[in-house]
Enzyme design. Structure first.
Site, PDB file in Angstrom:
ATOM      1  N   CYS A 182       0.844  -1.189   0.000  1.00 50.92           N
ATOM      2  CA  CYS A 182       0.000   0.000   0.000  1.00 50.92           C
ATOM      3  C   CYS A 182       0.885   1.246   0.000  1.00 50.92           C
ATOM      4  O   CYS A 182       1.813   1.345   0.821  1.00 50.92           O
ATOM      5  CB  CYS A 182      -0.906  -0.008   1.220  1.00 50.92           C
ATOM      6  SG  CYS A 182      -1.821   1.535   1.448  1.00 50.92           S
ATOM      7  N   ASP A 189       0.312  -6.239   0.014  1.00 53.33           N
ATOM      8  CA  ASP A 189      -0.812  -6.740  -0.773  1.00 53.33           C
ATOM      9  C   ASP A 189      -0.326  -7.987  -1.505  1.00 53.33           C
ATOM     10  O   ASP A 189       0.594  -7.918  -2.325  1.00 53.33           O
ATOM     11  CB  ASP A 189      -1.280  -5.692  -1.788  1.00 53.33           C
ATOM     12  CG  ASP A 189      -1.814  -4.439  -1.116  1.00 53.33           C
ATOM     13  OD1 ASP A 189      -2.548  -4.570  -0.130  1.00 53.33           O
ATOM     14  OD2 ASP A 189      -1.494  -3.331  -1.593  1.00 53.33           O
TER      15      ASP A 189
END
Length: 274
Positions: A182, A189
């Site tokens: 992120c 992620d």
């Protein structure tokens, strides 16, 4: 301002339990697309497929209802919707009485389309297991290649190469080793990605090195997939190309961007990690 720094990301949050469409935080796609050389007309078709696993509301009698939801945001929409704001928005229905499912769907379509700046498709389905089979992305898994790797970012397009003198092939290459972060919180992620193409054979070792080089890269899901699409097109010159990433969920949501030279849209194949 609609920038990640001004979004709900990385901030202490009050989780409201009543409907509030102002929770949705759009972020323009333009800046990141300019960074990778993407301008109108877009060089791809595509969609961002979101799955929501924590959607609940009250029926007209006050009894809770749950469902799974699929949202399809077109890639040509001017904005992405920041994921934490999306979660906060959906959570706002938890104590909200809704007359019927059609009313809920109409509300979701209206609010999400306004945030994205383009029509968003909404599909609600039964929360039971039937109809939600877990399957692998179709293609040749390249993760078992024996490689020495010590480069984890930033993304290195120069790893990508294709056998320009060889025959034209049609194949799909798949990796479960995609990871990015992120851009605001730094949270990882995790995802799987399918590269389907027609053209000169892409070197799988170079592709795997390239995908691993996203490991310490800070970018939203949608932006990573567009970067992969652009880099593969520029370095390998396929006649046809699609890139489909299936990310694991966070906060009850997963995001699955798809970009392709074809206008045909993808299915929604839930992976084992989803």
């Amino acid at each position: 301002m609609s920038t990640p720094e001004h979004s709900p990301l990385g901030k202490t949050t009050v989780y409201a339990d009543r409907y509030d469409p102002s929770q949705l935080f759009p972020i323009p796609r333009t800046a990141k697309r300019e960074e990778i050389g993407v301008a109108a007309p877009l060089p791809f078709h595509g969609v961002d497929v979101w799955n929501a696993y924590e959607l609940s509301w009250l029926d007209a009698r006050g009894k809770p209802v749950v469902a799974l939801a699929e949202f399809r945001v077109p890639a040509d929409s001017p904005n992405i919707i920041e994921s934490k704001s999306f979660k906060l928005y959906l959570n706002g229905f938890s104590q909200e009485r809704v007359a019927d499912v059609d009313t809920l769907v109409a509300t979701l379509v209206r609010d999400l389309s306004a945030a994205a700046g383009a029509p968003v498709e909404v599909i609600l389905s039964d929360a039971r297991a039937r109809g939600h089979a877990v399957i692998d992305l179709e293609g040749q898994l390249i993760d078992e290649l024996v490689l020495e790797i010590d480069d984890y970012g930033p993304p290195r397009a120069d790893y990508l190469r294709a056998d320009a003198g060889g025959p034209v092939v049609e194949q799909a290459l798949v990796s479960n080793l995609l990871r990015s972060n992120c851009p605001v919180t730094g949270q990882p992620d995790w995802g799987s990605v399918q590269i389907r193409y027609r053209g000169a054979a892409i070197d799988p070792a170079g592709l795997l090195r390239y995908l691993v080089s996203f490991r310490n890269h800070n970018e939203f899901h949608e932006q990573c997939v567009e970067r992969i699409f652009v880099d593969v097109m520029q370095r390998c010159r396929p006649e046809q190309l699609s890139v489909y990433a299936r990310y694991t969920r966070r906060g009850g949501l997963d995001i699955n961007p798809y970009r392709s030279t074809s206008a045909e849209m993808p299915g929604n194949p839930r992976g084992a990690r989803q």
